[in-house]
Design a protein around this motif. Structure first.
Motif, short mmCIF file in Angstrom:
data_model
loop_
_atom_site.label_atom_id
_atom_site.label_comp_id
_atom_site.label_asym_id
_atom_site.label_seq_id
_atom_site.Cartn_x
_atom_site.Cartn_y
_atom_site.Cartn_z
N ALA A 86 -3.27 15.81 -0.95
CA ALA A 86 -2.13 15.03 -1.77
C ALA A 86 -2.46 13.78 -1.68
CB ALA A 86 -1.05 15.41 -0.88
N ALA A 87 -2.27 13.10 -3.10
CA ALA A 87 -2.18 11.48 -2.84
C ALA A 87 -3.73 10.94 -2.81
CB ALA A 87 -1.59 10.78 -1.86
N SER A 88 -4.88 11.84 -3.12
CA SER A 88 -6.32 11.36 -2.95
C SER A 88 -6.55 10.76 -4.22
CB SER A 88 -7.25 12.63 -2.48
OG SER A 88 -6.89 13.91 -3.53
N GLY A 89 -5.83 10.89 -5.37
CA GLY A 89 -6.50 10.43 -6.54
C GLY A 89 -6.45 11.19 -7.86
N LYS A 90 -6.26 12.58 -7.61
CA LYS A 90 -6.84 13.58 -8.69
C LYS A 90 -6.19 13.36 -9.76
CE LYS A 90 -5.19 16.68 -5.94
NZ LYS A 90 -4.42 16.22 -4.73
N THR A 91 -4.66 13.15 -9.87
CA THR A 91 -3.86 12.83 -11.12
C THR A 91 -4.20 11.63 -11.69
OG1 THR A 91 -1.91 14.35 -10.42
CG2 THR A 91 -1.61 12.70 -11.85
N LEU A 92 -4.38 10.57 -10.67
CA LEU A 92 -4.80 9.36 -11.43
C LEU A 92 -6.14 9.36 -12.29
CD1 LEU A 92 -4.29 6.94 -8.45
CD2 LEU A 92 -3.02 7.28 -10.54
N ILE A 93 -7.28 10.31 -11.82
CA ILE A 93 -8.57 10.63 -12.66
C ILE A 93 -7.87 10.88 -14.05
CG2 ILE A 93 -10.56 11.82 -12.75
CD1 ILE A 93 -11.17 11.17 -9.92
N LEU A 94 -7.16 12.05 -14.12
CA LEU A 94 -6.78 12.47 -15.42
C LEU A 94 -6.13 11.60 -16.02
CD1 LEU A 94 -5.55 16.06 -14.43
CD2 LEU A 94 -7.80 15.35 -14.91
N LYS A 95 -5.06 10.52 -15.43
CA LYS A 95 -4.31 9.44 -16.26
C LYS A 95 -5.26 8.62 -17.04
CE LYS A 95 0.26 10.28 -14.47
NZ LYS A 95 1.13 9.97 -13.54
N LEU A 96 -6.24 8.15 -16.03
CA LEU A 96 -7.41 7.28 -16.64
C LEU A 96 -8.18 7.80 -17.68
CD1 LEU A 96 -8.76 6.08 -13.33
CD2 LEU A 96 -7.69 4.50 -14.86
N SER A 97 -8.30 9.27 -17.64
CA SER A 97 -9.02 9.80 -18.91
C SER A 97 -8.18 9.75 -20.01
CB SER A 97 -9.46 11.52 -18.42
OG SER A 97 -10.30 11.29 -17.19
N LEU A 98 -6.93 9.67 -19.91
CA LEU A 98 -6.06 9.79 -21.11
C LEU A 98 -5.56 8.43 -21.56
CD1 LEU A 98 -3.90 12.59 -19.92
CD2 LEU A 98 -5.03 12.68 -22.01
N GLY A 99 -6.05 7.26 -20.91
CA GLY A 99 -5.71 5.96 -21.26
C GLY A 99 -4.22 5.65 -20.88
N LEU A 100 -3.61 6.44 -19.98
CA LEU A 100 -2.25 6.22 -19.32
C LEU A 100 -2.40 5.21 -18.47
CD1 LEU A 100 -1.17 9.86 -19.33
CD2 LEU A 100 -0.70 8.27 -21.08
N LEU A 101 -3.04 5.01 -17.87
CA LEU A 101 -3.43 3.68 -16.86
C LEU A 101 -4.83 3.14 -17.38
CD1 LEU A 101 -2.67 5.71 -13.53
CD2 LEU A 101 -1.40 3.93 -14.53
N ARG A 102 -5.02 1.83 -17.00
CA ARG A 102 -6.32 1.33 -17.07
C ARG A 102 -7.00 0.88 -15.93
NH1 ARG A 102 -6.45 -0.22 -22.76
NH2 ARG A 102 -4.71 0.93 -23.73
N PRO A 103 -8.37 0.89 -15.84
CA PRO A 103 -9.04 0.76 -14.67
C PRO A 103 -8.87 -0.73 -14.16
CG PRO A 103 -10.49 1.32 -16.31
CD PRO A 103 -9.29 1.66 -16.84
N THR A 104 -8.85 -0.99 -13.04
CA THR A 104 -8.93 -2.34 -12.69
C THR A 104 -10.39 -3.06 -12.83
OG1 THR A 104 -7.20 -1.71 -10.99
CG2 THR A 104 -8.34 -3.97 -10.60
N THR A 125 -7.12 -0.56 -27.51
CA THR A 125 -5.86 -0.81 -27.80
C THR A 125 -5.20 0.56 -27.76
OG1 THR A 125 -6.02 -0.29 -30.13
CG2 THR A 125 -6.39 -2.68 -29.35
N ASP A 126 -3.67 0.39 -27.67
CA ASP A 126 -2.81 1.76 -27.75
C ASP A 126 -3.18 2.60 -28.85
OD1 ASP A 126 -1.95 0.71 -25.34
OD2 ASP A 126 -0.13 0.06 -25.87
N SER A 127 -3.37 1.89 -29.88
CA SER A 127 -3.48 2.64 -31.34
C SER A 127 -4.81 3.21 -31.41
CB SER A 127 -3.32 1.58 -32.32
OG SER A 127 -4.17 2.01 -33.22
N GLN A 128 -5.93 2.76 -30.63
CA GLN A 128 -7.15 3.33 -30.68
C GLN A 128 -6.97 4.41 -29.60
OE1 GLN A 128 -9.30 -0.35 -29.49
NE2 GLN A 128 -10.68 0.22 -31.16
N TRP A 129 -6.27 4.22 -28.58
CA TRP A 129 -6.18 5.55 -27.62
C TRP A 129 -5.55 6.61 -28.36
CZ3 TRP A 129 -8.20 7.47 -23.46
CH2 TRP A 129 -9.01 6.73 -22.56
N ASN A 130 -4.49 6.32 -29.02
CA ASN A 130 -3.78 7.37 -29.81
C ASN A 130 -4.74 8.32 -30.39
OD1 ASN A 130 -1.25 7.07 -28.94
ND2 ASN A 130 -0.65 5.55 -30.31
N ASP A 131 -5.78 7.82 -31.23
CA ASP A 131 -6.71 8.67 -31.64
C ASP A 131 -7.70 9.30 -30.75
OD1 ASP A 131 -5.90 7.64 -34.31
OD2 ASP A 131 -7.43 5.86 -34.34
#
Ligand SMILES: Nc1ncnc2c1ncn2[C@@H]1O[C@H](COP(=O)(O)OP(=O)(O)OP(=O)(O)O)[C@@H](O)[C@H]1O
Ligand SMILES: [Mg+2]
Length: 269
Positions: free
Chosen positions: A44-62, A77-83
């Motif tokens: 738990a909390a090792s970062g699994k969900t974060l990898i999926l969220k980065l793959s969806l553009g819901l979070l941006r990498p530092t 951009t958000d609009s490009q991510w939507n596509d």
């Protein structure tokens, strides 16, 4: 003669993610090619969900770069991510169904919210019915999520993930909290979703057995059942995360041979 490897669908290059100066993902590098299956495990909390969220553009990498379908999406951009997102199906860890919408409206949501050519009402209804039939919930169109069991809600979530017939499917802990029989049903649907539409599949799971089902079985369209797959043909790999770092990435055979005590904890033996 050598056959060219399928093209990469997801590529992470030295990806780091911090929140308020605290590093939660560090040096993440991996690649998933078209048709591959990747199973992500870790505490738990090792970062699994974060990898999926980065793959969806819901979070941006530092730091670092992310490529999806061969395109560098890091600065999209958000609009490009939507596509890009229109090409990805996702089952969120919390399910993510809208309580105020019926099952039919929930499953229709990705179809109605994609910017691509709008579908006719009739076509939307047909596809929603088809996806719900796929998970054997074709009779629940008018129900609300609160009227369904946890396993049924998970199946509606799968129907919603596959309704656009995406090239890439992301599943976050699809069997968490389910009894073993329902969990097996869910895994069978995930294998079927992968094999019917040849989708690239990434699954986070707490149960190594779930990964083994993806690795060892394929969906047989003739009988409508899962049958043993020829070893290696599902192109499944395991990733194990520990405190935001990849501590294992390899084939099932490499996983079985890995002696690292932390990695072994995620084995089914
Ligand atoms: N938006 C956020 N802001 C700050 N910290 C966050 C945020 N999202 C996640 N984190 C932190 O990042 C770490 C990894 O979170 P993540 O959700 O990827 O865990 P996980 O491996 O999916 O765990 P679980 O198995 O419990 O679902 C956790 O310490 C979490 O608290
Ligand atoms: Mg999680």
């Amino acid at each position: 003669m050598t056959t060219a490897a399928p093209e990469p669908v997801i590529q992470f290059e030295d990806v780091c993610l911090s929140f308020g100066g605290e590093c939660v993902l560090d040096g993440i590098a991996f690649e998933v090619r078209r048709g591959d299956t990747l199973v992500i495990q870790g505490a738990a909390a090792s970062g699994k969900t974060l990898i999926l969220k980065l793959s969806l553009g819901l979070l941006r990498p530092t730091r670092g770069r992310i490529r999806l379908f061969g395109e560098d999406v890091t600065d999209y951009t958000d609009s490009q991510w939507n596509d890009v997102r229109a090409r990805i199906g996702v089952l969120f860890q919390e399910g993510g169904l809208f309580d105020s919408l019926t099952v039919e409206e929930n499953v229709a949501y990705p179809l109605l919210n994609q910017k691509r050519a709008p579908l006719s009402e009739e076509e939307v209804r047909r596809r929603v019915q088809e996806s719900l039939d796929f998970v054997e919930l074709g009779h629940t169109l008018e129900k609300y999520p609160s009227e369904l069991s946890g396993g049924m809600r998970r199946r509606v979530g799968i129907a919603r993930a596959i309704v656009t017939q995406p090239e890439l499917l992301l599943y976050d802990s699809p069997t968490a909290g389910l009894d073993p029989i329902t969990a097996t049903t869910i895994m069978a649907l995930i294998v079927k979703g992968r094999d019917v539409h040849h989708a690239t599949t990434v699954m986070v799971t707490h149960r190594h057995q779930d990964g083994e089902i993806l690795d060892r079985y394929r969906y047989d369209a003739a009988t409508g059942r899962l049958v043993p797959a020829e070893p290696g043909t599902t192109r499944t790999r395991y990733m194990v995360l520990r405190e935001g770092r990849i501590v294992f990435l390899g084939t099932p055979a490499e996983f079985d041979a890995c002696e690292d005590p932390y990695v072994r904890k995620f084995s089914s033996r």
